[in-house]
Write an enzyme that holds these catalytic residues in place. Structure first.
Site, short mmCIF file in Angstrom:
data_model
loop_
_atom_site.label_atom_id
_atom_site.label_comp_id
_atom_site.label_asym_id
_atom_site.label_seq_id
_atom_site.Cartn_x
_atom_site.Cartn_y
_atom_site.Cartn_z
CD GLU A 1 -3.21 -0.55 2.07
OE1 GLU A 1 -3.14 0.66 2.81
OE2 GLU A 1 -4.23 -1.28 2.12
CG HIS B 1 -5.16 4.34 1.88
ND1 HIS B 1 -5.96 5.15 2.42
CD2 HIS B 1 -5.42 3.25 2.13
CE1 HIS B 1 -7.23 4.42 2.91
NE2 HIS B 1 -6.67 3.23 2.87
CG HIS C 1 -7.88 -0.37 0.13
ND1 HIS C 1 -8.91 -0.53 0.46
CD2 HIS C 1 -7.23 0.13 0.91
CE1 HIS C 1 -9.27 -0.18 1.64
NE2 HIS C 1 -7.98 0.53 2.14
CG ASP D 1 -9.19 2.73 5.20
OD1 ASP D 1 -7.89 2.76 5.40
OD2 ASP D 1 -9.77 2.14 4.10
#
Length: 165
Positions: free
Chosen positions: A32, A96, A98, A109
């Site tokens: 990630e 970010h 996934h 999150d």
């Protein structure tokens, strides 16, 4: 990318979209990635332009399914923009990746967004982007609101088509 939300326009600049595209977790070993989103509001109409996104830095922690923004370089970058441009830039949110095609936010999150919202004035909206392999999604979050609200999905095939034309 343009998002229309309750009479407000949110523009995510092409450079930001291009940066996020590069960090998709296409490979099985891809970790990630993430960073902060920085933008500015048009005071005449409250429209928002997201112009900058930091990228993973040396002291961030990254695994296949987790990103921990720990490098102070993200905040230093924001502070430099804030100072160099007379305070017009503001922290907008986080992004970010996934390792899924069409990303959904996780319980972690949501907890992180809630934690961040507690450091901001009430009713200040944050915009969080999660980058998936086939699309990115944008959520709006503000303190006192009972959860995150998805406001946009951007399919990467549209991005690739735009680059080819």
């Amino acid at each position: 990318m343009i998002i229309l939300e309750k009479g407000k326009t949110i523009k995510i600049c092409d450079d930001v979209i291009s940066t996020l595209f590069k960090y998709r977790q296409i490979e099985q070993t891809s970790c990630e990635a993430g960073g902060v989103l920085i933008g500015r509001e048009n005071l005449d109409n409250d429209n928002l332009i997201i112009e900058y996104a930091t990228v993973p830095m040396r002291n961030d922690r990254r695994t296949r399914t987790r990103f921990f923004r720990e490098d102070k370089g993200h905040i230093d970058y924001y502070n430099k923009l804030f100072e160099n441009y007379g305070g017009i830039y503001l922290y907008v949110g986080e992004w970010h990746t996934h390792p899924e095609e069409y990303p959904r936010y996780s319980i972690m999150d949501a907890a992180n967004w809630r934690r961040i919202s507690k450091t901001l004035p009430k009713n200040v909206k944050q915009f969080h982007i999660i980058v998936g392999n086939k699309a990115l999604r944008v959520w709006e979050y503000s303190r006192g609101f009972s959860g995150a609200k998805e406001i946009a999905t951007y399919d990467w095939s549209d991005y690739i088509d735009d680059k080819e034309n």
